[in-house]
Design an enzyme around this catalytic site. Structure first.
Site, PDB file in Angstrom:
ATOM      1  CD  GLU A 283      -4.298  -5.250   2.706  1.00 56.93           C
ATOM      2  OE1 GLU A 283      -4.903  -4.268   3.270  1.00 56.93           O
ATOM      3  OE2 GLU A 283      -2.955  -5.191   3.240  1.00 56.93           O
TER       4      GLU A 283
ATOM      5  CD  GLU B 136      -3.443  -0.703   2.319  1.00 55.36           C
ATOM      6  OE1 GLU B 136      -3.188  -0.312   3.071  1.00 55.36           O
ATOM      7  OE2 GLU B 136      -3.903  -1.556   1.783  1.00 55.36           O
TER       8      GLU B 136
END
Length: 403
Positions: free
Chosen positions: A337, A227
């Site tokens: 995710e 991320e």
């Protein structure tokens, strides 16, 4: 006098009952339960919405978690598309459904700082999930645990712990793959890689060392960064991605998949118009581009943060657009995710999302649900098995049918 003594005893009883058990939740935004932990454990930050009583005596983080959780959406200007996407049909990759086994990433903040010790996912989870058809485990870790000095050598004590977990996961099934996930948000202690923080040489030193150790294990997947977000220069980040790819291949790891994240929390929605066009130009020294997969995330709650128990979308529109872009460029991605709470809305909508993802397995070749591992069974997005071996409703209803 008697009433005062009674009040004191009641207060003491209230304090004792407020103590959370080992692995119980002890804090987080909107948490109203107890915040002290049973003897032998300490309240450990693992995200703005969740702190957990974990074994040990390490002090709580001195850095406070963010007051609010940023929405994981794109805010950057889309770069100009570069060549290198290619068209046509991508090669066949067996679909891999799986789960994140967290713990070594606990207390990694979104600014890339770290204050913990890392906790091993229970080894029993690997055989538990693999026995149900899981083919993919993602094992996040803190950069600071792997190399205590930025650009330094791997800590042998942590390596023995982390590698033991990786080997347990690989041993759980002959076709199981394991994602090694560097969980630092493109940062080291609030400084962005190659943009005021660690140099590309320091970043790639880490991956060169890891890749050298796993060069002979083809079922290892290198997740080069979790991320990245709020990146001033997307083009510079793509240069860092290319440097990591080059370092991994130069270390002798030429057969493994490498996951390339975008620049807005790895957003599946942002990838086609933001970092994706530039990432198409990343080349693989091992030849071709079929081993370079895009790393995408997408949650189903109201702000796409993965912090709320209820779901408001099945994300099919987002993944339809992503598949269209992947198809146009002859490329593939992994959804590393996604997840939701053990609620009726998520049981329905996550099931719909994963069914669609699996139906498009030519382009989205796998997923890992967030999260099991060292999370306890009270965590908002838990899929950790219960003590009696039974599974969470979300896993049973939405995930397992789509493995």
């Amino acid at each position: 006098m008697i009433s005062l003594r009674l009040s004191a005893l009641l207060a003491l009883a209230s304090f004792v009952s407020a103590q959370q058990p080992v692995y119980g939740q002890c804090g987080g935004i909107n948490w109203t339960g107890g915040t002290t932990c049973a003897a032998g454990s300490v309240c450990t930050y693992s995200g703005p919405y969740y702190s957990q009583c974990l074994p040990g005596s390490n002090p709580p983080p001195t850095t406070k978690p963010p007051v609010t959780t940023p929405t994981k959406t794109s805010t950057s200007t889309a770069p100009t598309q570069t060549s290198g996407g290619g068209g046509g049909v991508p090669p066949a990759v067996p679909f891999m459904g799986g789960v994140n086994t967290a713990g070594y990433d606990f207390t990694v903040y979104t600014n890339g700082s770290f204050s913990g010790v890392g906790y091993a996912p229970p080894p029993s989870q690997f055989t538990h999930f693999a026995g149900q058809g899981v083919k993919l485990f993602r094992v996040p870790f803190a950069w600071q645990l792997m190399t205590p000095q930025v650009g330094g050598t791997i800590d042998p004590n942590f390596w023995s712990r982390y590698d033991a977990t990786v080997q347990q996961a690989l041993a759980s099934g002959p076709n199981v793959h394991v994602i090694l996930d560097l969980h630092n948000y493109a940062r080291w202690n609030n400084q962005i890689i190659a943009q005021g923080g660690p140099t590309n040489a320091q970043f790639t030193s880490l991956w060169s060392q890891i890749a050298q150790k796993y060069a002979g294990q083809s079922r290892v997947i290198f997740g080069i960064m979790n991320e990245p977000h709020d990146i001033p220069s997307v083009a510079t980040w793509v240069t860092s991605v290319q440097a990591a790819v080059n370092a991994i291949r130069a270390a002798g790891a030429t057969s493994q998949f490498i996951l390339m994240p975008g620049s807005s929390w790895s957003s599946a929605a942002a990838l086609p118009t933001e970092a994706g066009p530039l990432l198409l130009g990343v080349t693989d020294p091992a030849g071709g581009k079929s081993k370079l997969l895009f790393d995408v995330h997408k949650y189903l709650d109201s702000d796409n943060s993965g912090t709320h128990p209820d779901c408001v979308t099945n994300n099919i529109d987002t993944f339809t657009a992503l598949v269209t872009w992947l198809k146009a460029n002859g490329r593939q991605a992994i959804l590393s995710e996604t997840g939701g709470g053990n609620t009726a809305s998520c049981e329905t909508m996550l099931g719909q999302e994963l069914a669609y993802v699996k139906s498009q397995s030519q382009y989205i070749v796998g997923y890992t649900i967030w999260a099991a591992g060292a999370f306890d069974t009270t965590y908002t997005l838990t899929v950790t098995p219960n003590a009696n071996g039974s599974d969470q409703p979300l896993w049973t209803i939405a995930v397992r049918p789509n493995l």
